[in-house]
Design an enzyme around this catalytic site. Sequence first.
Site, PDB file in Angstrom:
ATOM      1  N   LYS A  43      62.118-100.634 -35.861  1.00 27.94           N
ATOM      2  CA  LYS A  43      62.993-100.026 -36.856  1.00 27.94           C
ATOM      3  C   LYS A  43      64.450-100.093 -36.407  1.00 27.94           C
ATOM      4  O   LYS A  43      65.353-100.393 -37.204  1.00 27.94           O
ATOM      5  CB  LYS A  43      62.555 -98.585 -37.116  1.00 27.94           C
ATOM      6  CG  LYS A  43      61.212 -98.491 -37.835  1.00 27.94           C
ATOM      7  CD  LYS A  43      60.603 -97.110 -37.760  1.00 27.94           C
ATOM      8  CE  LYS A  43      59.215 -97.099 -38.404  1.00 27.94           C
ATOM      9  NZ  LYS A  43      58.511 -95.808 -38.249  1.00 27.94           N
ATOM     10  N   ASP A  92      62.008 -90.842 -44.919  1.00 29.13           N
ATOM     11  CA  ASP A  92      60.578 -91.123 -45.051  1.00 29.13           C
ATOM     12  C   ASP A  92      60.023 -90.580 -46.362  1.00 29.13           C
ATOM     13  O   ASP A  92      58.962 -90.997 -46.816  1.00 29.13           O
ATOM     14  CB  ASP A  92      59.798 -90.502 -43.884  1.00 29.13           C
ATOM     15  CG  ASP A  92      59.497 -91.500 -42.779  1.00 29.13           C
ATOM     16  OD1 ASP A  92      59.445 -92.706 -43.067  1.00 29.13           O
ATOM     17  OD2 ASP A  92      59.294 -91.070 -41.630  1.00 29.13           O
ATOM     18  N   GLN A 101      59.172 -90.026 -35.735  1.00 27.94           N
ATOM     19  CA  GLN A 101      58.015 -90.909 -35.627  1.00 27.94           C
ATOM     20  C   GLN A 101      56.734 -90.094 -35.480  1.00 27.94           C
ATOM     21  O   GLN A 101      56.622 -89.242 -34.598  1.00 27.94           O
ATOM     22  CB  GLN A 101      58.178 -91.855 -34.423  1.00 27.94           C
ATOM     23  CG  GLN A 101      57.059 -92.871 -34.281  1.00 27.94           C
ATOM     24  CD  GLN A 101      56.997 -93.854 -35.439  1.00 27.94           C
ATOM     25  OE1 GLN A 101      58.001 -94.382 -35.869  1.00 27.94           O
ATOM     26  NE2 GLN A 101      55.801 -94.092 -35.945  1.00 27.94           N
TER      27      GLN A 101
END
Length: 298
Positions: free
Chosen positions: A52, A119, A96
């Site tokens: 990422k 997200d 994460q």
Amino acid sequence: MIQIIDGNEVAGRIRSELETCLDTLERNGVVPGLATVLMSDDGASETYVSMKRRACDELGIESFHYDVDPGAPADVLLERLDELNSDSAINGVLVQLPLPDHVEEQRVLERLDPLKDVDGFHPENVGRLVTGTPRFKPCTPHGVQRLLAAADVDTEGKDVVVVGRSNIVGKPMANLLLQRSKLGNATVTVCHSRTNDLAEKTRGADVVVAAAGVPELIDGSMLTDGTTVIDVGVNRVEADTEKGYELVGDVEFESAKSRADAITPVPGGVGPLTITMLLYNTVKAASLQENVPVSLPE
């Protein structure tokens, strides 16, 4: 002839369009910033974060990274999120997952500023998605929609079976496909570990989205000729290779491609889109926060 849907090619097109958005932001003095937070020693999680960050660097998004000791109390992570929420240089924050067992995931997600939740997992953003006014679409389901569009698969009026009911993929995927939109308007069935006769459900589908996290759960015998198959699964299985394993999806590719009209491979299918839509959401977050309109790719 079967269409193998190339996720790298689709992701590349979207990233090229995002470059135009970044140019607009830069002319207005804005450089989007994405912060990744890792509270894990898991090698796979470390790899995902590295991918990422590399994608940010390649596109021109500033990346910030923060490690939190996996053995630390949950409050250490929450305090870090408070700092990132108030940092104007950071437009998006990604924690994460998974988190250590002693850290309550929902508490962490609720601590994020919803305007920086790229997200799309904060309850406010989930609610907006369900009611048809999404701020940030969760990255993997949004990526699946883009793959379907790229393959000229019209979901309007189609029967779609989503296999898996996770908060990350299955549930938001079903909600997106139900929306009154050009990438939605489908009739959606969500299957899971308690579903009776999964094969009966998948054989009745025009589109199957496999996101159960079970290696090669679905094979060609469970599909009808002409089905579109989107394989979200990425599973490590033992194999006689240099690494000692290989990556397989939730779909048994060889038998499935004998029945499908279009199918995504693993790797190289959904994965590139997941990261690309994270970049998309970060650009969108910067646009919203700085009040600089951009023409995001549709």
